[in-house]
Design a protein around this motif. Structure first.
Motif, mmCIF file in Angstrom:
data_model
loop_
_atom_site.group_PDB
_atom_site.id
_atom_site.type_symbol
_atom_site.label_atom_id
_atom_site.label_comp_id
_atom_site.label_asym_id
_atom_site.label_seq_id
_atom_site.Cartn_x
_atom_site.Cartn_y
_atom_site.Cartn_z
ATOM 1 N N GLY A 261 0.791 -1.228 0.000
ATOM 2 C CA GLY A 261 0.000 0.000 0.000
ATOM 3 C C GLY A 261 0.822 1.275 0.000
ATOM 4 O O GLY A 261 0.271 2.362 -0.202
ATOM 5 N N ASP A 262 2.135 1.177 0.240
ATOM 6 C CA ASP A 262 2.982 2.366 0.168
ATOM 7 C C ASP A 262 3.140 2.789 -1.291
ATOM 8 O O ASP A 262 3.191 1.958 -2.201
ATOM 9 N N THR A 263 3.230 4.089 -1.500
ATOM 10 C CA THR A 263 3.462 4.641 -2.833
ATOM 11 C C THR A 263 4.861 5.240 -2.865
ATOM 12 O O THR A 263 5.203 6.062 -2.009
ATOM 13 N N ILE A 264 5.645 4.798 -3.842
ATOM 14 C CA ILE A 264 7.017 5.286 -3.954
ATOM 15 C C ILE A 264 7.152 6.225 -5.151
ATOM 16 O O ILE A 264 6.412 6.136 -6.126
ATOM 17 N N LYS A 265 8.096 7.144 -5.028
ATOM 18 C CA LYS A 265 8.508 8.046 -6.096
ATOM 19 C C LYS A 265 10.024 8.065 -6.119
ATOM 20 O O LYS A 265 10.668 7.799 -5.097
ATOM 21 N N VAL A 266 10.588 8.385 -7.286
ATOM 22 C CA VAL A 266 12.039 8.381 -7.446
ATOM 23 C C VAL A 266 12.519 9.746 -7.916
ATOM 24 O O VAL A 266 11.929 10.340 -8.814
ATOM 25 N N ARG A 267 13.594 10.208 -7.305
ATOM 26 C CA ARG A 267 14.296 11.406 -7.780
ATOM 27 C C ARG A 267 15.690 10.960 -8.235
ATOM 28 O O ARG A 267 16.401 10.271 -7.509
ATOM 29 N N VAL A 268 16.050 11.380 -9.439
ATOM 30 C CA VAL A 268 17.363 11.072 -10.008
ATOM 31 C C VAL A 268 18.104 12.393 -10.173
ATOM 32 O O VAL A 268 17.592 13.328 -10.787
ATOM 33 N N THR A 269 19.323 12.472 -9.605
ATOM 34 C CA THR A 269 20.122 13.689 -9.670
ATOM 35 C C THR A 269 21.521 13.352 -10.171
ATOM 36 O O THR A 269 22.170 12.443 -9.640
ATOM 37 N N VAL A 270 21.975 14.082 -11.181
ATOM 38 C CA VAL A 270 23.351 13.900 -11.661
ATOM 39 C C VAL A 270 24.274 14.416 -10.564
ATOM 40 O O VAL A 270 24.208 15.585 -10.186
ATOM 41 N N HIS A 271 25.111 13.515 -10.030
ATOM 42 C CA HIS A 271 25.924 13.962 -8.901
ATOM 43 C C HIS A 271 27.426 13.825 -9.131
ATOM 44 O O HIS A 271 28.217 14.362 -8.340
#
Length: 148
Positions: free
Chosen positions: A96-106
């Motif tokens: 039931g958890d909802t995930i989101k992803v952030r991608v950052t050039v590091h």
């Protein structure tokens, strides 16, 4: 979408965010069947009631796989995946958890053996619906440099 992006085009600090994806019981059952990982933390609801989290948790490898898929929104013919580093399962993900992803050039650096390529490291951070970080890893891309 297909978009050519050369090594020189990647900017440190540039980021993109995914849409959300809710993790279901079906996701967990399917992943267990595909991997053979039927560990009770994922499969046995009654046993889990007696454990610290009190409920079943998604496989870390499931969340990693789903998150990677959520970031695959563009095809860059000048780059390919070179692997993943520093993979950490920071917090559990529940049904039931909802995930989101952030991608950052590091990070960017020259490839040590192939002068026509560079390595771009993208930090992938996966968050649940409460904004808590649940997974972090670095995705390494081998990216072609522009011909000089």
């Amino acid at each position: 979408m297909i978009r050519s992006q050369w090594y020189e085009d990647y900017e440190l600090g540039a980021s993109r965010d995914s849409f959300g994806r809710t993790i279901t019981e079906t996701d967990i059952v399917m992943h267990a069947g595909q991997t053979g990982d039927f560990y009770p933390h994922h499969m046995d609801a009654e046993w889990c009631k007696q454990q610290d989290f009190g409920q079943r948790i998604a496989h870390g490898t499931l969340i990693f796989s789903v998150a990677v898929g959520m970031t695959a929104t563009e095809m860059n013919p000048e780059a390919f995946s070179y692997g993943y580093d520093r993979l950490r399962f920071v917090k559990p993900v529940f049904i039931g958890d909802t995930i989101k992803v952030r991608v950052t050039v590091h990070e960017k650096k020259d490839h040590p053996k192939r002068s026509g390529f560079g390595i771009v490291s993208e930090r992938c951070e996966v968050f649940n619906q409460h904004g808590a970080t649940v997974l972090v890893c670095d995705h390494l891309l081998m990216v072609r440099k522009r011909a000089v």
